[in-house]
Design an enzyme around this catalytic site. Structure first.
Site, PDB file in Angstrom:
ATOM      1  N   ASP A  71       0.814  -1.217   0.000  1.00  0.00           N
ATOM      2  CA  ASP A  71       0.000   0.000   0.000  1.00  0.00           C
ATOM      3  C   ASP A  71       0.846   1.264   0.000  1.00  0.00           C
ATOM      4  O   ASP A  71       2.068   1.215   0.188  1.00  0.00           O
ATOM      5  CB  ASP A  71      -0.968  -0.012   1.201  1.00  0.00           C
ATOM      6  CG  ASP A  71      -0.298  -0.414   2.514  1.00  0.00           C
ATOM      7  OD1 ASP A  71       0.944  -0.391   2.579  1.00  0.00           O
ATOM      8  OD2 ASP A  71      -1.014  -0.735   3.470  1.00  0.00           O
ATOM      9  N   ASN A 140      -7.913  -1.918  13.796  1.00  0.00           N
ATOM     10  CA  ASN A 140      -9.310  -2.193  13.419  1.00  0.00           C
ATOM     11  C   ASN A 140      -9.412  -3.421  12.514  1.00  0.00           C
ATOM     12  O   ASN A 140     -10.445  -3.655  11.903  1.00  0.00           O
ATOM     13  CB  ASN A 140      -9.927  -0.968  12.723  1.00  0.00           C
ATOM     14  CG  ASN A 140      -9.234  -0.649  11.398  1.00  0.00           C
ATOM     15  OD1 ASN A 140      -8.248  -1.270  11.045  1.00  0.00           O
ATOM     16  ND2 ASN A 140      -9.768   0.320  10.677  1.00  0.00           N
ATOM     17  N   HIS A 142      -7.578  -4.026   9.739  1.00  0.00           N
ATOM     18  CA  HIS A 142      -7.267  -3.875   8.319  1.00  0.00           C
ATOM     19  C   HIS A 142      -5.990  -4.615   7.947  1.00  0.00           C
ATOM     20  O   HIS A 142      -5.098  -4.799   8.777  1.00  0.00           O
ATOM     21  CB  HIS A 142      -7.244  -2.399   7.875  1.00  0.00           C
ATOM     22  CG  HIS A 142      -6.089  -1.573   8.337  1.00  0.00           C
ATOM     23  ND1 HIS A 142      -6.239  -0.279   8.783  1.00  0.00           N
ATOM     24  CD2 HIS A 142      -4.762  -1.824   8.392  1.00  0.00           C
ATOM     25  CE1 HIS A 142      -5.051   0.222   9.085  1.00  0.00           C
ATOM     26  NE2 HIS A 142      -4.141  -0.693   8.862  1.00  0.00           N
TER      27      HIS A 142
HETATM   28  C1  GLP Z   1      -0.784   0.465   8.521  1.00  0.00           C
HETATM   29  C2  GLP Z   1      -0.480  -0.175   7.154  1.00  0.00           C
HETATM   30  C3  GLP Z   1      -0.510  -1.655   7.231  1.00  0.00           C
HETATM   31  C4  GLP Z   1       0.211  -2.074   8.500  1.00  0.00           C
HETATM   32  C5  GLP Z   1      -0.660  -1.714   9.666  1.00  0.00           C
HETATM   33  C6  GLP Z   1       0.006  -1.905  11.019  1.00  0.00           C
HETATM   34  O1  GLP Z   1      -1.789   1.389   8.450  1.00  0.00           O
HETATM   35  N1  GLP Z   1      -1.327   0.226   6.102  1.00  0.00           N
HETATM   36  O2  GLP Z   1       0.075  -2.215   6.068  1.00  0.00           O
HETATM   37  O3  GLP Z   1       0.399  -3.450   8.509  1.00  0.00           O
HETATM   38  O4  GLP Z   1      -1.221  -0.440   9.524  1.00  0.00           O
HETATM   39  O5  GLP Z   1       0.984  -0.962  11.262  1.00  0.00           O
HETATM   40  P1  GLP Z   1       1.955  -1.023  12.516  1.00  0.00           P
HETATM   41  O6  GLP Z   1       2.887  -2.155  12.271  1.00  0.00           O
HETATM   42  O7  GLP Z   1       2.665   0.306  12.507  1.00  0.00           O
HETATM   43  O8  GLP Z   1       1.120  -1.226  13.713  1.00  0.00           O
END
Ligand code: GLP
Length: 254
Positions: A71, A140, A142
């Site tokens: 992404d 959440n 995702h």
């Molecule tokens: C972000 C990214 C994801 C990532 C997730 C967790 O928003 N879009 O690809 O895996 O959220 O992020 P983090 O590892 O900083 O908790």
């Protein structure tokens, strides 16, 4: 299709990162032409650091490796320190030296954005799909930037970020107004078509969502639950992220 989720629960983030980096290294060494799906976020920073460290001790040919990132924020250039493009070069590609043509990241500044999205999924398919997809998870649920209620049949597309995601990711920006409102993400179907998936979750911010994911049916209100239909999924957690998982999860854990 046989469903198989392997849970790996470790005491520390360090152990989580060592295990995950080892899995990536094994994949690259046994399949030098592998197509990897890569993730960003705080969770992956120690994973990539560990992978680079492991490669110091175990020199590995990456000249035929191909990568596709999950992404990117819309509106941030590759030079913006909070863009995922910048992150990937900072944490991995500046040190790994893949051929530039083999590195793929969604373009947050693309003019014909829908066309760019279609081309991104098509490029993954043209490579024969992803051999291994590395995933983090949002608080959440995702995956990539596929927010709750994203269709499980989705391909690469534009998303409006949820309030929760903008709050979570706001920590990287000087103020909430600077946090992008939209992003491009690989779709859930692109992710599900990967031959192998490793989802990594660490820290107290992931405790609730990992318990929900464990209990949840496969449902579009929780994007990561789509992974439960995948035949080769490993969920890697530290004790904090796994703290609310019921005992039965630990039965499978090594
Ligand atoms: C972000 C990214 C994801 C990532 C997730 C967790 O928003 N879009 O690809 O895996 O959220 O992020 P983090 O590892 O900083 O908790």
């Amino acid at each position: 299709m046989m469903m198989l989720t392997m849970y790996k629960i470790f005491e520390t983030v360090d152990e989580v990162s060592r295990y995950t980096a080892q899995r990536l290294l094994e994949k690259i060494q046994t399949a030098p032409k592998a197509v990897l799906g890569l993730a960003t976020g705080s969770t992956m920073e120690p994973v990539y650091a560990q992978l680079l460290d492991d490669m110091q001790h175990s020199p590995t040919d990456v000249s035929q490796l191909t990568t596709f990132n999950l992404d990117e924020y819309i509106g941030l250039s590759a030079e913006h320190p909070q863009s995922y493009n910048f992150y990937m070069y900072q944490h991995l590609f500046n040190h790994l030296h893949l051929p530039a043509a083999n590195v793929h990241l969604p373009d947050g500044l693309a003019h014909s954005i829908d066309q760019a999205c279609q081309a991104y999924s098509a490029a993954i398919q043209a490579m024969g799909g992803l051999d291994l997809q590395l995933l983090g998870i949002g608080s959440n649920g995702h995956i990539g930037f596929n927010e709750p209620h994203t269709c499980f049949n989705s391909r690469t597309h534009v998303v409006e970020l949820s309030e929760q995601t903008r709050i979570d990711n706001g920590r990287f920006f000087t103020n909430q107004n600077e946090t992008p409102t939209h992003a491009i993400t690989m779709g859930i179907l692109d992710i599900l078509e990967a031959k192998e998936i490793i989802l990594v979750a660490t820290g107290a911010n992931k405790t609730n969502i990992m318990a929900q994911l464990f209990e949840s049916a496969i449902d579009e209100s929780l994007p990561a639950s789509a992974l439960k239909q995948h035949p080769n999924l490993t969920i890697v957690m530290d004790r904090e992220a796994a703290a609310l998982l019921p005992k039965q999860a630990y039965k499978n854990a090594v």
